[in-house]
Scaffold this motif. Structure first.
Motif, PDB file in Angstrom:
ATOM      1  N   VAL A 198       0.858  -1.176   0.000  1.00 33.15           N
ATOM      2  CA  VAL A 198       0.000   0.000   0.000  1.00 33.15           C
ATOM      3  C   VAL A 198       0.899   1.233   0.000  1.00 33.15           C
ATOM      4  O   VAL A 198       1.840   1.319   0.797  1.00 33.15           O
ATOM      5  CB  VAL A 198      -0.910   0.026   1.251  1.00 33.15           C
ATOM      6  CG1 VAL A 198      -1.649   1.354   1.366  1.00 33.15           C
ATOM      7  CG2 VAL A 198      -1.885  -1.136   1.211  1.00 33.15           C
ATOM      8  N   TYR A 199       0.619   2.172  -0.883  1.00 30.78           N
ATOM      9  CA  TYR A 199       1.351   3.430  -0.947  1.00 30.78           C
ATOM     10  C   TYR A 199       0.421   4.580  -0.588  1.00 30.78           C
ATOM     11  O   TYR A 199      -0.737   4.595  -0.998  1.00 30.78           O
ATOM     12  CB  TYR A 199       1.893   3.670  -2.360  1.00 30.78           C
ATOM     13  CG  TYR A 199       3.002   2.740  -2.750  1.00 30.78           C
ATOM     14  CD1 TYR A 199       4.322   3.059  -2.477  1.00 30.78           C
ATOM     15  CD2 TYR A 199       2.727   1.532  -3.398  1.00 30.78           C
ATOM     16  CE1 TYR A 199       5.348   2.201  -2.839  1.00 30.78           C
ATOM     17  CE2 TYR A 199       3.746   0.674  -3.756  1.00 30.78           C
ATOM     18  CZ  TYR A 199       5.056   1.012  -3.470  1.00 30.78           C
ATOM     19  OH  TYR A 199       6.068   0.153  -3.819  1.00 30.78           O
ATOM     20  N   PHE A 200       0.926   5.540   0.156  1.00 26.26           N
ATOM     21  CA  PHE A 200       0.202   6.779   0.413  1.00 26.26           C
ATOM     22  C   PHE A 200       1.218   7.901   0.526  1.00 26.26           C
ATOM     23  O   PHE A 200       2.389   7.675   0.842  1.00 26.26           O
ATOM     24  CB  PHE A 200      -0.677   6.697   1.677  1.00 26.26           C
ATOM     25  CG  PHE A 200       0.095   6.606   2.961  1.00 26.26           C
ATOM     26  CD1 PHE A 200       0.430   7.741   3.682  1.00 26.26           C
ATOM     27  CD2 PHE A 200       0.478   5.375   3.460  1.00 26.26           C
ATOM     28  CE1 PHE A 200       1.136   7.661   4.864  1.00 26.26           C
ATOM     29  CE2 PHE A 200       1.178   5.278   4.649  1.00 26.26           C
ATOM     30  CZ  PHE A 200       1.509   6.422   5.357  1.00 26.26           C
ATOM     31  N   ALA A 201       0.771   9.106   0.244  1.00 29.86           N
ATOM     32  CA  ALA A 201       1.651  10.274   0.296  1.00 29.86           C
ATOM     33  C   ALA A 201       1.142  11.245   1.347  1.00 29.86           C
ATOM     34  O   ALA A 201      -0.059  11.294   1.648  1.00 29.86           O
ATOM     35  CB  ALA A 201       1.701  10.960  -1.074  1.00 29.86           C
ATOM     36  N   THR A 202       2.070  12.004   1.888  1.00 30.72           N
ATOM     37  CA  THR A 202       1.714  13.041   2.850  1.00 30.72           C
ATOM     38  C   THR A 202       2.706  14.187   2.727  1.00 30.72           C
ATOM     39  O   THR A 202       3.804  14.013   2.213  1.00 30.72           O
ATOM     40  CB  THR A 202       1.680  12.485   4.290  1.00 30.72           C
ATOM     41  OG1 THR A 202       1.109  13.467   5.157  1.00 30.72           O
ATOM     42  CG2 THR A 202       3.063  12.119   4.790  1.00 30.72           C
ATOM     43  N   ALA A 262      11.409   4.150  -1.358  1.00 33.15           N
ATOM     44  CA  ALA A 262      12.514   4.536  -2.236  1.00 33.15           C
ATOM     45  C   ALA A 262      11.979   5.218  -3.490  1.00 33.15           C
ATOM     46  O   ALA A 262      12.706   5.932  -4.177  1.00 33.15           O
ATOM     47  CB  ALA A 262      13.345   3.305  -2.606  1.00 33.15           C
ATOM     48  N   ARG A 263      10.692   5.020  -3.758  1.00 34.24           N
ATOM     49  CA  ARG A 263      10.033   5.674  -4.883  1.00 34.24           C
ATOM     50  C   ARG A 263       9.546   7.056  -4.458  1.00 34.24           C
ATOM     51  O   ARG A 263       9.523   7.381  -3.279  1.00 34.24           O
ATOM     52  CB  ARG A 263       8.842   4.844  -5.349  1.00 34.24           C
ATOM     53  CG  ARG A 263       9.233   3.491  -5.881  1.00 34.24           C
ATOM     54  CD  ARG A 263       8.022   2.708  -6.261  1.00 34.24           C
ATOM     55  NE  ARG A 263       8.392   1.459  -6.894  1.00 34.24           N
ATOM     56  CZ  ARG A 263       7.530   0.521  -7.224  1.00 34.24           C
ATOM     57  NH1 ARG A 263       6.239   0.695  -6.989  1.00 34.24           N
ATOM     58  NH2 ARG A 263       7.932  -0.584  -7.786  1.00 34.24           N
ATOM     59  N   THR A 264       9.128   7.824  -5.442  1.00 36.71           N
ATOM     60  CA  THR A 264       8.521   9.126  -5.156  1.00 36.71           C
ATOM     61  C   THR A 264       7.079   9.101  -5.656  1.00 36.71           C
ATOM     62  O   THR A 264       6.682   8.189  -6.391  1.00 36.71           O
ATOM     63  CB  THR A 264       9.265  10.273  -5.874  1.00 36.71           C
ATOM     64  OG1 THR A 264       9.014  10.167  -7.279  1.00 36.71           O
ATOM     65  CG2 THR A 264      10.758  10.244  -5.587  1.00 36.71           C
ATOM     66  N   VAL A 265       6.334  10.106  -5.279  1.00 41.46           N
ATOM     67  CA  VAL A 265       4.952  10.205  -5.747  1.00 41.46           C
ATOM     68  C   VAL A 265       4.924  10.346  -7.273  1.00 41.46           C
ATOM     69  O   VAL A 265       3.986   9.886  -7.923  1.00 41.46           O
ATOM     70  CB  VAL A 265       4.205  11.352  -5.030  1.00 41.46           C
ATOM     71  CG1 VAL A 265       4.700  12.705  -5.488  1.00 41.46           C
ATOM     72  CG2 VAL A 265       2.712  11.217  -5.199  1.00 41.46           C
ATOM     73  N   TYR A 266       5.966  10.904  -7.843  1.00 45.88           N
ATOM     74  CA  TYR A 266       6.044  11.022  -9.304  1.00 45.88           C
ATOM     75  C   TYR A 266       6.165   9.642  -9.966  1.00 45.88           C
ATOM     76  O   TYR A 266       5.644   9.431 -11.062  1.00 45.88           O
ATOM     77  CB  TYR A 266       7.216  11.900  -9.718  1.00 45.88           C
ATOM     78  CG  TYR A 266       7.086  13.322  -9.249  1.00 45.88           C
ATOM     79  CD1 TYR A 266       6.114  14.164  -9.770  1.00 45.88           C
ATOM     80  CD2 TYR A 266       7.935  13.819  -8.266  1.00 45.88           C
ATOM     81  CE1 TYR A 266       5.986  15.475  -9.341  1.00 45.88           C
ATOM     82  CE2 TYR A 266       7.817  15.135  -7.819  1.00 45.88           C
ATOM     83  CZ  TYR A 266       6.838  15.952  -8.363  1.00 45.88           C
ATOM     84  OH  TYR A 266       6.716  17.248  -7.913  1.00 45.88           O
ATOM     85  N   ASP A 267       6.843   8.706  -9.304  1.00 43.99           N
ATOM     86  CA  ASP A 267       6.991   7.362  -9.851  1.00 43.99           C
ATOM     87  C   ASP A 267       5.649   6.647  -9.983  1.00 43.99           C
ATOM     88  O   ASP A 267       5.473   5.817 -10.876  1.00 43.99           O
ATOM     89  CB  ASP A 267       7.915   6.517  -8.970  1.00 43.99           C
ATOM     90  CG  ASP A 267       9.344   7.035  -8.946  1.00 43.99           C
ATOM     91  OD1 ASP A 267       9.796   7.609  -9.958  1.00 43.99           O
ATOM     92  OD2 ASP A 267      10.004   6.865  -7.899  1.00 43.99           O
ATOM     93  N   LEU A 268       4.723   6.957  -9.086  1.00 46.69           N
ATOM     94  CA  LEU A 268       3.416   6.304  -9.094  1.00 46.69           C
ATOM     95  C   LEU A 268       2.289   7.250  -9.511  1.00 46.69           C
ATOM     96  O   LEU A 268       1.108   6.912  -9.378  1.00 46.69           O
ATOM     97  CB  LEU A 268       3.113   5.733  -7.710  1.00 46.69           C
ATOM     98  CG  LEU A 268       4.088   4.669  -7.191  1.00 46.69           C
ATOM     99  CD1 LEU A 268       3.663   4.199  -5.816  1.00 46.69           C
ATOM    100  CD2 LEU A 268       4.206   3.506  -8.147  1.00 46.69           C
ATOM    101  N   ALA A 269       2.645   8.398 -10.029  1.00 44.31           N
ATOM    102  CA  ALA A 269       1.646   9.429 -10.359  1.00 44.31           C
ATOM    103  C   ALA A 269       0.559   8.907 -11.286  1.00 44.31           C
ATOM    104  O   ALA A 269      -0.632   9.137 -11.046  1.00 44.31           O
ATOM    105  CB  ALA A 269       2.326  10.649 -10.967  1.00 44.31           C
ATOM    106  N   ALA A 270       0.921   8.220 -12.340  1.00 44.06           N
ATOM    107  CA  ALA A 270      -0.079   7.733 -13.294  1.00 44.06           C
ATOM    108  C   ALA A 270      -1.022   6.733 -12.636  1.00 44.06           C
ATOM    109  O   ALA A 270      -2.232   6.723 -12.921  1.00 44.06           O
ATOM    110  CB  ALA A 270       0.604   7.112 -14.504  1.00 44.06           C
TER     111      ALA A 270
END
Length: 139
Positions: free
Chosen positions: A43-47, A87-95
């Protein structure tokens, strides 16, 4: 009914989790958008970098969550684990986030540099479809 299939469907369809953290013995819960990668069971989430969640997770990375249904049912997934900076960024999963969550790309475009991406690896989860269909599954 195959609850593993139902787990995958719920994680695909539902967009929000109620994320619980704990600091100094006190629980803190908030709603966050998420993306689940079935091949990684993650699960990924951003803050925001300056959000209280960042401080809370740094103090105690043990978390729990439940998905938040918006389809008029009680079906949901509950799980716990450790939230770690990805290790990823929100840009890596943006799509992927944008395909799941309407207008999320606008958020990334506006404030993406201020976001930290976290991940929670899952081993098990409790799937609830209704009062007769509740089961802990292994992923």
């Amino acid at each position: 009914m195959n609850l593993r299939d139902e787990f995958e469907r719920i994680m695909r369809e539902q967009r929000e989790i109620a994320l619980a953290t704990t600091t100094d013995g006190l629980p803190h819960v908030r709603i966050v958008n998420f993306y689940y990668t079935p091949e990684e069971h993650c699960v990924y989430f951003a803050t925001f970098k300056d959000n209280e969640k960042v401080v809370e997770i740094a103090a105690n990375p043990n978390i729990a969550f439940t998905t938040v249904p918006h389809n008029g049912t009680n079906e949901h997934v509950r799980a716990s684990g450790r939230a770690v900076k990805s290790a990823r960024t929100v840009y890596d999963l943006a799509a992927l986030f944008a395909a799941k969550i309407p207008r999320y790309q606008e958020t990334i475009d506006a404030v993406g540099d201020d976001l930290i991406l976290y991940e929670i690896s899952l081993d098990t989860a409790v799937v609830t479809i209704d009062m007769e269909h509740i089961e802990r599954i292994r992923l």
